[in-house]
Design a protein around this motif. Sequence first.
Motif, PDB file in Angstrom:
ATOM      1  N   MET A   1      -2.939 -25.758  14.084  1.00  0.00           N
ATOM      2  CA  MET A   1      -2.471 -24.161  14.613  1.00  0.00           C
ATOM      3  C   MET A   1      -3.770 -23.426  14.245  1.00  0.00           C
ATOM      4  N   PRO A   2      -3.867 -22.579  15.150  1.00  0.00           N
ATOM      5  CA  PRO A   2      -4.969 -21.607  14.943  1.00  0.00           C
ATOM      6  C   PRO A   2      -5.078 -20.617  13.795  1.00  0.00           C
ATOM      7  N   PRO A   3      -5.888 -20.289  13.135  1.00  0.00           N
ATOM      8  CA  PRO A   3      -5.618 -19.381  11.883  1.00  0.00           C
ATOM      9  C   PRO A   3      -5.077 -17.911  12.362  1.00  0.00           C
ATOM     10  N   VAL A   4      -4.058 -17.479  11.748  1.00  0.00           N
ATOM     11  CA  VAL A   4      -3.301 -16.116  12.092  1.00  0.00           C
ATOM     12  C   VAL A   4      -4.358 -15.090  12.023  1.00  0.00           C
ATOM     13  N   ALA A   5      -4.600 -14.253  12.893  1.00  0.00           N
ATOM     14  CA  ALA A   5      -5.466 -13.052  12.857  1.00  0.00           C
ATOM     15  C   ALA A   5      -5.097 -12.139  12.016  1.00  0.00           C
ATOM     16  N   ALA A   6      -5.871 -11.377  11.301  1.00  0.00           N
ATOM     17  CA  ALA A   6      -5.553 -10.322  10.273  1.00  0.00           C
ATOM     18  C   ALA A   6      -5.051  -9.341  11.332  1.00  0.00           C
ATOM     19  N   LEU A   7      -3.844  -8.464  10.659  1.00  0.00           N
ATOM     20  CA  LEU A   7      -3.160  -7.557  11.405  1.00  0.00           C
ATOM     21  C   LEU A   7      -3.918  -6.442  11.334  1.00  0.00           C
ATOM     22  N   PRO A   8      -4.090  -5.474  12.453  1.00  0.00           N
ATOM     23  CA  PRO A   8      -4.743  -4.283  12.258  1.00  0.00           C
ATOM     24  C   PRO A   8      -4.220  -3.203  11.541  1.00  0.00           C
ATOM     25  N   ASP A   9      -4.874  -2.629  11.069  1.00  0.00           N
ATOM     26  CA  ASP A   9      -4.096  -1.283  10.084  1.00  0.00           C
ATOM     27  C   ASP A   9      -5.116  -0.114  10.643  1.00  0.00           C
ATOM     28  N   VAL A  10      -4.252   0.741  11.623  1.00  0.00           N
ATOM     29  CA  VAL A  10      -5.219   1.791  12.293  1.00  0.00           C
ATOM     30  C   VAL A  10      -5.205   2.940  11.359  1.00  0.00           C
ATOM     31  N   ALA A  11      -4.291   2.948  10.281  1.00  0.00           N
ATOM     32  CA  ALA A  11      -4.434   4.055   9.547  1.00  0.00           C
ATOM     33  C   ALA A  11      -5.459   4.132   8.532  1.00  0.00           C
ATOM     34  N   LEU A  12      -6.225   2.875   8.308  1.00  0.00           N
ATOM     35  CA  LEU A  12      -7.173   2.748   7.778  1.00  0.00           C
ATOM     36  C   LEU A  12      -8.540   2.753   8.649  1.00  0.00           C
ATOM     37  N   THR A  13      -8.230   2.120   9.760  1.00  0.00           N
ATOM     38  CA  THR A  13      -9.774   1.870  10.512  1.00  0.00           C
ATOM     39  C   THR A  13      -9.864   3.163  11.402  1.00  0.00           C
ATOM     40  N   ASP A  14      -8.863   3.706  12.129  1.00  0.00           N
ATOM     41  CA  ASP A  14      -9.019   4.824  12.909  1.00  0.00           C
ATOM     42  C   ASP A  14      -9.123   6.116  12.497  1.00  0.00           C
ATOM     43  N   LEU A  15     -10.029   6.774  13.174  1.00  0.00           N
ATOM     44  CA  LEU A  15      -9.907   8.429  12.819  1.00  0.00           C
ATOM     45  C   LEU A  15      -9.039   9.140  13.395  1.00  0.00           C
ATOM     46  N   PRO A  16      -8.576  10.291  12.565  1.00  0.00           N
ATOM     47  CA  PRO A  16      -7.396  11.103  13.324  1.00  0.00           C
ATOM     48  C   PRO A  16      -8.187  11.956  14.282  1.00  0.00           C
ATOM     49  N   PRO A  17      -7.278  12.287  15.543  1.00  0.00           N
ATOM     50  CA  PRO A  17      -7.658  12.952  16.458  1.00  0.00           C
ATOM     51  C   PRO A  17      -8.305  14.398  15.973  1.00  0.00           C
ATOM     52  N   ALA A  18      -7.625  14.979  14.989  1.00  0.00           N
ATOM     53  CA  ALA A  18      -8.150  16.264  14.287  1.00  0.00           C
ATOM     54  C   ALA A  18      -8.119  16.127  13.136  1.00  0.00           C
ATOM     55  N   HIS A  19      -9.030  16.686  12.359  1.00  0.00           N
ATOM     56  CA  HIS A  19      -9.287  16.698  10.831  1.00  0.00           C
ATOM     57  C   HIS A  19      -8.469  17.639  10.194  1.00  0.00           C
ATOM     58  N   GLY A  20      -8.252  17.391   8.883  1.00  0.00           N
ATOM     59  CA  GLY A  20      -7.600  18.464   7.955  1.00  0.00           C
ATOM     60  C   GLY A  20      -6.798  17.790   7.003  1.00  0.00           C
ATOM     61  N   PRO A  21      -6.731  18.525   5.828  1.00  0.00           N
ATOM     62  CA  PRO A  21      -5.657  18.096   4.771  1.00  0.00           C
ATOM     63  C   PRO A  21      -4.436  18.441   5.351  1.00  0.00           C
ATOM     64  N   LEU A  22      -3.386  17.658   4.660  1.00  0.00           N
ATOM     65  CA  LEU A  22      -1.918  17.990   4.826  1.00  0.00           C
ATOM     66  C   LEU A  22      -1.387  18.152   3.529  1.00  0.00           C
ATOM     67  N   ASP A  23      -0.375  19.075   3.449  1.00  0.00           N
ATOM     68  CA  ASP A  23       0.278  19.123   2.052  1.00  0.00           C
ATOM     69  C   ASP A  23       1.298  18.140   1.643  1.00  0.00           C
ATOM     70  N   TRP A  24       2.150  17.679   2.624  1.00  0.00           N
ATOM     71  CA  TRP A  24       2.931  16.664   2.285  1.00  0.00           C
ATOM     72  C   TRP A  24       3.198  15.587   3.400  1.00  0.00           C
ATOM     73  N   VAL A  25       3.139  14.311   3.163  1.00  0.00           N
ATOM     74  CA  VAL A  25       3.411  13.387   4.312  1.00  0.00           C
ATOM     75  C   VAL A  25       4.169  12.358   3.572  1.00  0.00           C
ATOM     76  N   GLY A  26       5.429  11.927   4.360  1.00  0.00           N
ATOM     77  CA  GLY A  26       6.258  10.971   3.677  1.00  0.00           C
ATOM     78  C   GLY A  26       7.551  10.745   4.632  1.00  0.00           C
ATOM     79  N   MET A  27       8.648  10.579   4.113  1.00  0.00           N
ATOM     80  CA  MET A  27       9.958  10.386   4.736  1.00  0.00           C
ATOM     81  C   MET A  27      11.028  11.101   4.169  1.00  0.00           C
ATOM     82  N   GLN A  28      12.167  11.243   4.930  1.00  0.00           N
ATOM     83  CA  GLN A  28      13.364  12.054   4.646  1.00  0.00           C
ATOM     84  C   GLN A  28      14.485  10.939   4.774  1.00  0.00           C
ATOM     85  N   HIS A  29      15.837  11.220   4.181  1.00  0.00           N
ATOM     86  CA  HIS A  29      16.967  10.599   4.525  1.00  0.00           C
ATOM     87  C   HIS A  29      17.156   9.131   4.450  1.00  0.00           C
TER      88      HIS A  29
END
Length: 300
Positions: A1-29
């Motif tokens: 079997m061919p080796p499994v390619a590493a899964l992409p993680d765009v949260a680390l590799t891609d830049l945001p379309p607009a820069h700026g700090p955010l007060d809070w990010v997460g989940m609800q409910h």
Amino acid sequence: MPPVAALPDVALTDLPPAHGPLDWVGMQHIELPVQVAEPGCLATVSARADVQVDLPDAATKGIHMSRLYRLLDLLEGQALTPASLARVLAQMVESHADCQSRQARLQLAFTLLCRRPALVSSGLSGWKGYPVRLRAHWHAGVLQLRARVEVGYSSTCPCSAALARQVVEQRFLDQFGQRGGLGAQEVAAWLRANASAATPHSQRSVASIEVGIAGHAGTLGLMALIDQAEAALGTPLQTAVKRADEQAFAQLNGEHLMYVEDAARKLTQALQSTHDGVQVFVSHRESLHPHDAVAWAARP
């Protein structure tokens, strides 16, 4: 079997379309079971969690939602305490060191289900639910924790009670005003037949109480807070009742006539000596009007 390619993680590799700090990010409910260690209460309850970290790095595209979600599993199997909440929040910040996060917050909403005895009937009891909301914030190694509970009670209007008493008084005078020498049994028989010629209005009411909890406290102390609030009000809602309990409840209402202002003042006076940052909101859901009577109070 061919080796499994590493899964992409765009949260680390891609830049945001607009820069700026955010007060809070997460989940609800997020749904999860939590353990409570409160006397007379069900040990495991269903809760909903809101969880976030800050994102101060303007160039980081996103946080790691799955890390926050999985860290909530740390709450399973152990009772909710300031210490357990602090540990989870500290690890949430540590898990986002690559995002330069410095703060985390967690809100838990659940209903505390407690067995409550009848007022006078021996061996009679029933379950009663108290909605709870915990708000925990972790920053620079310090836990800030606040708890809000809702307590139901009955409120009988003092003005309405006075007006009702006047009706009974006037009927008594109309019938016996020209007579003297009434016997106790004759008066008692008249009262039994006529004391309800007019009755004061009362209503189911709700107090929302929020207090601060010290980060070094051993427990959340939710039932102690609820018991203190119900004792201050004097007319807590009942679960299972027989006629003797209903009569005792009617007596409590007569002994604790209160406007919405009275209820708010009773609660703040009772709680401000034992809790920090007391905030009270009370609502009397009027039976006389199609609107509610409300009051707020806060003590630092």
